[in-house]
Design an enzyme around this catalytic site. Structure first.
Site, PDB file in Angstrom:
ATOM      1  N   CYS A  41       0.905  -1.280  -0.139  1.00 50.80           N
ATOM      2  CA  CYS A  41       0.378  -0.251   0.253  1.00 50.80           C
ATOM      3  C   CYS A  41       0.712   1.421   0.075  1.00 50.80           C
ATOM      4  O   CYS A  41       1.892   1.497   0.723  1.00 50.80           O
ATOM      5  CB  CYS A  41      -0.746  -0.119   0.981  1.00 50.80           C
ATOM      6  N   ASP A  43       0.221   3.874   1.942  1.00 53.26           N
ATOM      7  CA  ASP A  43       0.161   4.838   3.134  1.00 53.26           C
ATOM      8  C   ASP A  43       2.189   4.702   3.384  1.00 53.26           C
ATOM      9  O   ASP A  43       2.841   3.718   3.655  1.00 53.26           O
ATOM     10  CB  ASP A  43      -0.377   3.549   4.496  1.00 53.26           C
ATOM     11  N   ARG A  45       3.036   5.066   6.337  1.00 55.98           N
ATOM     12  CA  ARG A  45       3.630   3.988   7.926  1.00 55.98           C
ATOM     13  C   ARG A  45       3.632   3.112   7.438  1.00 55.98           C
ATOM     14  O   ARG A  45       4.786   2.580   7.789  1.00 55.98           O
ATOM     15  CB  ARG A  45       2.356   3.791   8.518  1.00 55.98           C
ATOM     16  N   HIS A  97      -2.466  -3.376   4.768  1.00 52.43           N
ATOM     17  CA  HIS A  97      -2.250  -3.747   5.986  1.00 52.43           C
ATOM     18  C   HIS A  97      -3.081  -3.387   7.453  1.00 52.43           C
ATOM     19  O   HIS A  97      -4.429  -2.776   6.507  1.00 52.43           O
ATOM     20  CB  HIS A  97      -0.857  -2.270   6.363  1.00 52.43           C
ATOM     21  N   CYS A 100      -6.086   0.405   7.274  1.00 56.56           N
ATOM     22  CA  CYS A 100      -5.708   0.346   5.431  1.00 56.56           C
ATOM     23  C   CYS A 100      -6.723   1.389   5.009  1.00 56.56           C
ATOM     24  O   CYS A 100      -7.505   1.164   5.486  1.00 56.56           O
ATOM     25  CB  CYS A 100      -5.883  -0.432   4.841  1.00 56.56           C
TER      26      CYS A 100
HETATM   27 CO    CO Z   1      -3.638   1.032   2.936  1.00 56.86          CO
END
Ligand code: CO
Length: 208
Positions: A41, A43, A45, A97, A100
């Site tokens: 992803c 993302d 993090r 994750h 998400c």
């Molecule tokens: Co995500």
């Protein structure tokens, strides 16, 4: 964020690398030979190399919203093609994750414009597994389970491609589904039983 700081960080990083190995960048410029294709992803993090302990050159990375492998997405299909046929990776990992935002958005009925067709792929995953998901009362648990099932379905999308089918048959290429738990930092292997899934779906997707 200060752009100037980024370039200062870069200078310090180069210096640090060269202090440990004077030929570091010379060797890096010779080419890449990664063993793993990581599909994760976007993302901020959820890093790729850092959470797996890999260094530059060791993992071929593709990231998008909710680690999707849509069958008609030219970007991910090119990545898989290049990784399997040219880099000859031995492993493909789809890493989702918990928490998400993409998966969360797909669980809500909001119209999100251009994001709709992308998120619809996740809604399709929900539809395919709606009996299991609707039986989970706790919303947080249902959300986590959809993250896991989405990873499973995207792994299946990887397996459906001609390149992966051939490499699986000819040289034992492996596909893995993992989830990164943001709460603990742990990487969880979903241990998806691909030989069983393959048996079930290959009568439909098998290519010569
Ligand atoms: Co995500």
């Amino acid at each position: 964020m200060k752009i100037k700081q980024v370039f200062e960080n870069n200078k310090a990083w180069v210096k640090n690398k060269l202090r440990h190995d004077a030929n570091y960048f010379k060797n890096l410029s010779l080419g890449q030979n990664p063993d793993v294709l990581y599909i994760g992803c976007s993302d901020s993090r959820v890093t790729a190399e850092e959470l797996m302990g890999f260094s530059p050159g060791e993992v071929f990375v593709h990231r998008n919203i909710a680690n999707m492998v849509p069958n008609t997405d030219l970007s991910i299909m090119s990545i898989i093609d290049y990784a399997v046929l040219h880099l000859k990776v031995n492993y493909i990992v789809v890493c989702g994750h918990y928490y998400c935002g993409g998966v969360k958005a797909a669980m809500q009925s909001e119209d999100l414009g251009i994001l709709n067709p992308w998120l619809r792929n996740i809604r399709d995953v929900y539809r395919m597994h709606k009996d299991e998901l609707n039986a989970i009362d706790d919303e947080d648990k249902r959300y986590k389970r959809l993250v896991e099932l989405n990873v499973q379905e995207q792994c299946i999308n990887v397996i459906k491609t001609a390149e992966v089918q051939r490499a699986y048959r000819d040289r034992g290429l492996k596909v893995h589904g993992w989830v990164f738990d943001i709460h603990s930092g742990e990487l969880i292997d979903l241990k998806i039983n691909f030989s069983k899934i393959l048996e079930d779906i290959m009568q439909i997707y098998r290519l010569k």
